[in-house]
Design a protein around this motif. Structure first.
Motif, PDB file in Angstrom:
ATOM      1  N   SER A 271       3.836  -0.568  -2.196  1.00  0.00           N
ATOM      2  CA  SER A 271       4.073   0.139  -3.474  1.00  0.00           C
ATOM      3  C   SER A 271       4.674  -0.796  -4.611  1.00  0.00           C
ATOM      4  CB  SER A 271       4.801   1.468  -3.425  1.00  0.00           C
ATOM      5  OG  SER A 271       6.060   1.334  -2.825  1.00  0.00           O
ATOM      6  N   THR A 272       5.993  -1.417  -3.943  1.00  0.00           N
ATOM      7  CA  THR A 272       6.638  -2.446  -4.854  1.00  0.00           C
ATOM      8  C   THR A 272       5.733  -3.568  -5.316  1.00  0.00           C
ATOM      9  OG1 THR A 272       8.509  -1.969  -3.535  1.00  0.00           O
ATOM     10  CG2 THR A 272       8.625  -3.859  -4.829  1.00  0.00           C
ATOM     11  N   ALA A 273       4.898  -4.315  -4.301  1.00  0.00           N
ATOM     12  CA  ALA A 273       3.947  -5.187  -4.844  1.00  0.00           C
ATOM     13  C   ALA A 273       2.847  -4.924  -5.982  1.00  0.00           C
ATOM     14  CB  ALA A 273       3.149  -5.745  -3.612  1.00  0.00           C
ATOM     15  N   ASP A 274       2.549  -3.742  -5.800  1.00  0.00           N
ATOM     16  CA  ASP A 274       1.518  -3.261  -6.603  1.00  0.00           C
ATOM     17  C   ASP A 274       2.092  -2.952  -7.992  1.00  0.00           C
ATOM     18  OD1 ASP A 274      -0.632  -2.881  -5.108  1.00  0.00           O
ATOM     19  OD2 ASP A 274      -0.112  -1.050  -4.507  1.00  0.00           O
ATOM     20  N   ARG A 275       3.463  -2.296  -8.144  1.00  0.00           N
ATOM     21  CA  ARG A 275       4.081  -2.273  -9.212  1.00  0.00           C
ATOM     22  C   ARG A 275       4.650  -3.572  -9.801  1.00  0.00           C
ATOM     23  NH1 ARG A 275       9.225  -2.641 -10.484  1.00  0.00           N
ATOM     24  NH2 ARG A 275       9.964  -2.781  -8.295  1.00  0.00           N
ATOM     25  N   LEU A 276       4.896  -4.731  -9.187  1.00  0.00           N
ATOM     26  CA  LEU A 276       5.088  -5.942  -9.836  1.00  0.00           C
ATOM     27  C   LEU A 276       3.906  -6.465 -10.242  1.00  0.00           C
ATOM     28  CD1 LEU A 276       7.791  -7.281  -7.387  1.00  0.00           C
ATOM     29  CD2 LEU A 276       8.137  -6.372  -9.839  1.00  0.00           C
ATOM     30  N   GLN A 277       2.980  -6.413  -9.620  1.00  0.00           N
ATOM     31  CA  GLN A 277       1.575  -7.029  -9.977  1.00  0.00           C
ATOM     32  C   GLN A 277       1.249  -6.192 -11.201  1.00  0.00           C
ATOM     33  OE1 GLN A 277      -1.794  -5.167 -10.254  1.00  0.00           O
ATOM     34  NE2 GLN A 277      -2.628  -7.084 -10.945  1.00  0.00           N
ATOM     35  N   GLY A 278       1.480  -5.112 -11.647  1.00  0.00           N
ATOM     36  CA  GLY A 278       1.081  -4.480 -12.880  1.00  0.00           C
ATOM     37  C   GLY A 278       2.130  -4.843 -13.989  1.00  0.00           C
ATOM     38  N   ALA A 279       3.332  -5.363 -13.840  1.00  0.00           N
ATOM     39  CA  ALA A 279       4.286  -5.845 -14.583  1.00  0.00           C
ATOM     40  C   ALA A 279       4.112  -7.162 -14.958  1.00  0.00           C
ATOM     41  CB  ALA A 279       5.796  -5.539 -14.111  1.00  0.00           C
ATOM     42  N   LEU A 280       3.496  -7.935 -14.284  1.00  0.00           N
ATOM     43  CA  LEU A 280       3.657  -9.495 -14.260  1.00  0.00           C
ATOM     44  C   LEU A 280       2.149  -9.510 -15.070  1.00  0.00           C
ATOM     45  CD1 LEU A 280       4.691 -10.978 -10.999  1.00  0.00           C
ATOM     46  CD2 LEU A 280       5.575 -11.302 -13.147  1.00  0.00           C
ATOM     47  N   LYS A 284       2.838 -11.835 -17.879  1.00  0.00           N
ATOM     48  CA  LYS A 284       2.366 -13.103 -17.632  1.00  0.00           C
ATOM     49  C   LYS A 284       0.655 -12.927 -17.484  1.00  0.00           C
ATOM     50  CE  LYS A 284       4.544 -15.928 -15.161  1.00  0.00           C
ATOM     51  NZ  LYS A 284       5.017 -17.020 -16.198  1.00  0.00           N
ATOM     52  N   PRO A 285      -0.127 -12.668 -18.266  1.00  0.00           N
ATOM     53  CA  PRO A 285      -1.727 -12.449 -18.066  1.00  0.00           C
ATOM     54  C   PRO A 285      -2.196 -13.664 -17.452  1.00  0.00           C
ATOM     55  CG  PRO A 285      -1.197 -12.248 -20.537  1.00  0.00           C
ATOM     56  CD  PRO A 285       0.206 -12.467 -19.853  1.00  0.00           C
ATOM     57  N   LEU A 292      -1.912  -8.306  -2.427  1.00  0.00           N
ATOM     58  CA  LEU A 292      -2.353  -8.428  -1.055  1.00  0.00           C
ATOM     59  C   LEU A 292      -1.615  -7.660  -0.229  1.00  0.00           C
ATOM     60  CD1 LEU A 292      -4.849  -9.247   0.886  1.00  0.00           C
ATOM     61  CD2 LEU A 292      -3.714 -11.522   0.950  1.00  0.00           C
ATOM     62  N   HIS A 293      -1.799  -6.445   0.573  1.00  0.00           N
ATOM     63  CA  HIS A 293      -0.929  -6.063   1.371  1.00  0.00           C
ATOM     64  C   HIS A 293      -1.832  -5.112   2.117  1.00  0.00           C
ATOM     65  CE1 HIS A 293      -1.353  -2.597  -1.146  1.00  0.00           C
ATOM     66  NE2 HIS A 293      -0.772  -3.321  -2.202  1.00  0.00           N
ATOM     67  N   GLU A 294      -0.901  -4.333   3.348  1.00  0.00           N
ATOM     68  CA  GLU A 294      -1.708  -3.519   4.371  1.00  0.00           C
ATOM     69  C   GLU A 294      -2.511  -2.278   3.640  1.00  0.00           C
ATOM     70  OE1 GLU A 294       2.949  -3.250   4.818  1.00  0.00           O
ATOM     71  OE2 GLU A 294       1.430  -4.793   4.207  1.00  0.00           O
ATOM     72  N   ASN A 295      -2.050  -2.018   2.539  1.00  0.00           N
ATOM     73  CA  ASN A 295      -2.873  -0.892   1.928  1.00  0.00           C
ATOM     74  C   ASN A 295      -4.062  -1.309   1.181  1.00  0.00           C
ATOM     75  OD1 ASN A 295      -1.035   0.901   3.168  1.00  0.00           O
ATOM     76  ND2 ASN A 295       0.078   1.225   1.463  1.00  0.00           N
ATOM     77  N   THR A 296      -4.084  -2.532   0.831  1.00  0.00           N
ATOM     78  CA  THR A 296      -5.266  -3.356  -0.024  1.00  0.00           C
ATOM     79  C   THR A 296      -6.641  -2.972   0.918  1.00  0.00           C
ATOM     80  OG1 THR A 296      -3.994  -5.127  -0.674  1.00  0.00           O
ATOM     81  CG2 THR A 296      -6.536  -5.186  -0.824  1.00  0.00           C
ATOM     82  N   PRO A 297      -7.575  -2.237  -0.124  1.00  0.00           N
ATOM     83  CA  PRO A 297      -9.055  -1.843   0.781  1.00  0.00           C
ATOM     84  C   PRO A 297      -9.435  -2.991   1.594  1.00  0.00           C
ATOM     85  CG  PRO A 297      -8.989  -1.149  -1.712  1.00  0.00           C
ATOM     86  CD  PRO A 297      -7.629  -2.019  -1.257  1.00  0.00           C
ATOM     87  N   ALA A 298      -9.898  -3.002   2.600  1.00  0.00           N
ATOM     88  CA  ALA A 298     -10.446  -3.772   3.750  1.00  0.00           C
ATOM     89  C   ALA A 298     -11.542  -4.795   3.170  1.00  0.00           C
ATOM     90  CB  ALA A 298     -11.136  -3.345   4.958  1.00  0.00           C
ATOM     91  N   GLN A 299     -12.370  -4.268   2.184  1.00  0.00           N
ATOM     92  CA  GLN A 299     -13.383  -5.014   1.562  1.00  0.00           C
ATOM     93  C   GLN A 299     -12.907  -6.113   0.568  1.00  0.00           C
ATOM     94  OE1 GLN A 299     -13.080  -1.896   1.759  1.00  0.00           O
ATOM     95  NE2 GLN A 299     -13.428  -0.965  -0.681  1.00  0.00           N
ATOM     96  N   LEU A 316       0.577 -14.403  -6.543  1.00  0.00           N
ATOM     97  CA  LEU A 316       0.295 -13.502  -5.342  1.00  0.00           C
ATOM     98  C   LEU A 316       1.438 -12.490  -4.922  1.00  0.00           C
ATOM     99  CD1 LEU A 316      -2.382 -12.388  -3.827  1.00  0.00           C
ATOM    100  CD2 LEU A 316      -1.473 -13.952  -1.944  1.00  0.00           C
ATOM    101  N   LEU A 317       1.187 -11.278  -4.978  1.00  0.00           N
ATOM    102  CA  LEU A 317       2.286 -10.226  -4.643  1.00  0.00           C
ATOM    103  C   LEU A 317       1.868  -9.697  -3.503  1.00  0.00           C
ATOM    104  CD1 LEU A 317       4.609  -9.786  -6.927  1.00  0.00           C
ATOM    105  CD2 LEU A 317       2.201 -10.088  -7.992  1.00  0.00           C
ATOM    106  N   THR A 318       2.839  -9.840  -2.201  1.00  0.00           N
ATOM    107  CA  THR A 318       2.366  -9.524  -0.927  1.00  0.00           C
ATOM    108  C   THR A 318       3.553  -9.020  -0.218  1.00  0.00           C
ATOM    109  OG1 THR A 318       1.070 -10.216   0.965  1.00  0.00           O
ATOM    110  CG2 THR A 318       2.701 -11.853   0.072  1.00  0.00           C
ATOM    111  N   THR A 319       3.202  -8.752   1.061  1.00  0.00           N
ATOM    112  CA  THR A 319       4.228  -7.946   2.017  1.00  0.00           C
ATOM    113  C   THR A 319       4.469  -8.959   3.423  1.00  0.00           C
ATOM    114  OG1 THR A 319       2.692  -6.788   3.174  1.00  0.00           O
ATOM    115  CG2 THR A 319       3.958  -5.708   1.314  1.00  0.00           C
ATOM    116  N   ASP A 320       4.868  -8.352   4.393  1.00  0.00           N
ATOM    117  CA  ASP A 320       4.885  -9.290   5.753  1.00  0.00           C
ATOM    118  C   ASP A 320       3.476  -9.507   6.149  1.00  0.00           C
ATOM    119  OD1 ASP A 320       7.790  -9.250   5.572  1.00  0.00           O
ATOM    120  OD2 ASP A 320       8.052  -7.746   6.962  1.00  0.00           O
ATOM    121  N   MET A 321       2.416  -8.933   5.896  1.00  0.00           N
ATOM    122  CA  MET A 321       1.210  -9.073   6.280  1.00  0.00           C
ATOM    123  C   MET A 321       0.731 -10.446   5.943  1.00  0.00           C
ATOM    124  SD  MET A 321      -1.747  -7.656   4.248  1.00  0.00           S
ATOM    125  CE  MET A 321      -2.661  -8.904   4.921  1.00  0.00           C
ATOM    126  N   ALA A 322       0.878 -11.149   5.043  1.00  0.00           N
ATOM    127  CA  ALA A 322       0.979 -12.596   4.500  1.00  0.00           C
ATOM    128  C   ALA A 322       1.676 -13.665   5.011  1.00  0.00           C
ATOM    129  CB  ALA A 322       0.578 -12.628   3.049  1.00  0.00           C
TER     130      ALA A 322
END
Length: 451
Positions: A271-280, A284-285, A292-299, A316-322
Motif C-alpha cells: 500500500s505504501t508503494a502504491d501511494r508513493l507511486q501515485g504521489a511521484l 515527477k511525471p 511492483l509488489h506481491e499484490n501486483t496482478p500476476a499478468q 520503481l516502487l517495490t517491496t522485499d519481493m524485488a
C-alpha cells in the motif's frame, strides 16, 4: 583460510560451446567466486556459495548443470535438473539466461519454466535431458516425470527457502508455502547433487545449513557489502514523504556516475508503494514511476519488470519481493524508504545497484530518534564489512579481483563511503602493502589446508 587465485578461464573447465555461449551474453572470463566454485561443482561436490550481490552466483550452478546435462556426467542417476527460486520474477530471469546459453549447445536439452516465453530458445526431443526452472510451488504442481531421475538440484536464495526468517517481512505467508514445497522437493530428490546460493548468511544460518548439509563445500569471501556501493543515511523527524522527495531531488543534482540511471524505492508495505507511486506520478511525471509488489496482478508483473529493465520507467516502487536476485543493470540509486527488518534485508535491497563492478548509491531514510539510529547503525551498518572488489572481464581482458579492505571493530571508513546526507563522491581507497590484485581470500571449508 586458503588464498586462491582468479587467473582462470572458462575454457579451463567448460566445453567450447558453453564458452561461446557465454560470450554472446558478454561474459568473457570467470571472477574469483566462479573460478573456484564451478570446478568443485563439476567434480561432483555439493556446494553452498555465499557471495556479494551482483557477483554472478547464478553461473556457479547454471554452468555446471548445463555442462553435466549435455555431457552425461551425472547420467548414472538421471538426466534431469531443477533450479528453484523464491519468486516467479527471479525464476524467469534465471531461465532467460539459461535459454541464451542453450542456443550454443549442439546437444539436445529441454528447458521448462514458468510462463514459457515463445521467444525462449530450447532444443529438445522426447529423450532429451530436461532443465526445469521455477518456484518450488510451480515445480511441484507441474513436473510430470519421476523425481528420482533428477541428478542436480539448485536453490537460488537458499537461505530464504531453507531457513526460518529471523524477522517478519512482507509476503511471509507466500514464502511459508514455498518453503514447504522446497522441503518436499528436497526429500523427493534425495541423493541428487545440491547447489545452494545466497548473498548473505548470518552466523546462525550458516551453522544451520552446515549442520543440515555436512557434505556440502562452503565457498565464499570475507565481507558482504559491494565496495563500489556508496551509502547515505538520513535521520529526520517530520514528513517522511517530503524527505523522500528531497532525497530524490538532491540525488539528481549530483554529477557523479551513480545517478546516471534508474532508481528503486523499497517500502515495507504494498500500500505504501502504491501511494508513493501515485504521489511521484504527480510530482515527477517524466520519471514514469511504476509499482511492483506481491499484490501486483500476476499478468502485469513481468511487463512492469521488463519495462523498468529496458528504461521505460525511471523509478520503481517495490517491496522485499524485488530485493533478491533480480538484475536491473540500469539501477544506480536504491532508496530504502522504510528501514530494513534485518541485515540480510539491507544487503539484498542495497544490492540491486552496484552490480557487476558498477558504481551505485543506497540511501536509507531513518525516521525516529536514538533507538532507530542504534538499530540501523549498530545492528546493520557497522556490522557489515566490505567484500572484495570483484572485477569483470571485457573482451580480451582477464577478470581480476582486488583484495578486501582491512577492517576491525570500530574502524572508520574513508570519508564519503558511508555518510549522513550527501557529500562529495567517495575517493579511491588504496591499502598500503596490499596483496596482488589477482588474488582473493576465498573461504573453502573442509577441502584445502591454509596456505
Amino acid at each position: 583460510m586458503p588464498k586462491l587465485h582468479s587467473d582462470a578461464a572458462f575454457a579451463d573447465f567448460l566445453g567450447p560451446e558453453l564458452v561461446a555461449g557465454l560470450r554472446t551474453v558478454e561474459i568473457f572470463a570467470p571472477n574469483a567466486i566462479q573460478a573456484n566454485a564451478i570446478p568443485l561443482a563439476l567434480s561432483g561436490r555439493d556446494l553452498i556459495v555465499c557471495a556479494q550481490t551482483g557477483s554472478g552466483k547464478t553461473l556457479t550452478f547454471l554452468l555446471p548443470i548445463l555442462h553435466q546435462l549435455t555431457t552425461g556426467r551425472n547420467s548414472q542417476r538421471g538426466n534431469h535438473a531443477l533450479i528453484l527460486a523464491p519468486t516467479e520474477q527471479l525464476s524467469l530471469q534465471v531461465a532467460s539466461l539459461a535459454s541464451k546459453l542453450v542456443v550454443s549447445l549442439r546437444s539436445l536439452l529441454e528447458l521448462r519454466c514458468m510462463e514459457q516465453d515463445p521467444t525462449m530458445q530450447t532444443r529438445s526431443s522426447a529423450s532429451a535431458p530436461q532443465l526445469w526452472v521455477g518456484t518450488p510451488k510451480w515445480l511441484s504442481e507441474n513436473i510430470s516425470f519421476n523425481l528420482k531421475s533428477v541428478a542436480m538440484l539448485a536453490i537460488d536464495e537458499a537461505d530464504l527457502l531453507l531457513c526460518v526468517p529471523s524477522a517478519t517481512a512482507g509476503g511471509e505467508d507466500l514464502l511459508r508455502e514455498q518453503r514447504e514445497k522446497t522441503e518436499e522437493l528436497l526429500a523427493a530428490v534425495e541423493g541428487a547433487q545440491l547447489f545452494l546460493a545466497m548473498a548473505h548468511l548470518s552466523n546462525e544460518r550458516e551453522e544451520e545449513l552446515q549442520k543440515r548439509f555436512p557434505e556440502a563445500q562452503m565457498v565464499g569471501h570475507t565481507g558482504v557489502m559491494v565496495p563500489t556501493l556508496r551509502q547515505c543515511f538520513h535521520y529526520f523527524k517530520g514528513d517522511k514523504d517530503a524527505k523522500l522527495f528531497w532525497v530524490l531531488s538532491e540525488a539528481e543534482k549530483e554529477e557523479t556516475e551513480p545517478l546516471a540511471g534508474s532508481t528503486m524505492i523499497f517500502c515495507s508495505l504494498p500500500s505504501t508503494a502504491d501511494r508513493l507511486q501515485g504521489a511521484l506520478a504527480e510530482r515527477k511525471p517524466g520519471s514514469r514511476p511504476l509499482a511492483l509488489h506481491e499484490n501486483t496482478p500476476a499478468q502485469d508483473k513481468a511487463t512492469i519488470a521488463s519495462e523498468f529493465r529496458q528504461g521505460g520507467c525511471e523509478i520503481l516502487l517495490t517491496t522485499d519481493m524485488a530485493a533478491r536476485g533480480l538484475d536491473f543493470p540500469r539501477v544506480r540509486h536504491v532508496v530504502l524508504f522504510d528501514a530494513p527488518v534485518d541485515a540480510t534485508a539491507f544487503v539484498h535491497s542495497a544490492g540491486r545497484t552496484a552490480r557487476r563492478g558498477s558504481i551505485g548509491l543506497v540511501t536509507c531514510i531513518i525516521e525516529g530518534g536514538d533507538a532507530a539510529r542504534e538499530h540501523i547503525d549498530g545492528k546493520i551498518f557497522h556490522a557489515l564489512q566490505d567484500g572484495p572488489q570483484l572485477t569483470f572481464a571485457k573482451p580480451g581482458v582477464q577478470a581480476t579481483v582486488e583484495p578486501p579492505r582491512p577492517s576491525h571493530p570500530g574502524q572508520k571508513e574513508p570519508k564519503g563511503r558511508r555518510q549522513r546526507g550527501y557529500a562529495k563522491p567517495a575517493h579511491q581507497w588504496q591499502p598500503k602493502g596490499s596483496a596482488p590484485t589477482n588474488c582473493i581470500q576465498i573461504v573453502l571449508r573442509g577441502i584445502c589446508p591454509p596456505i
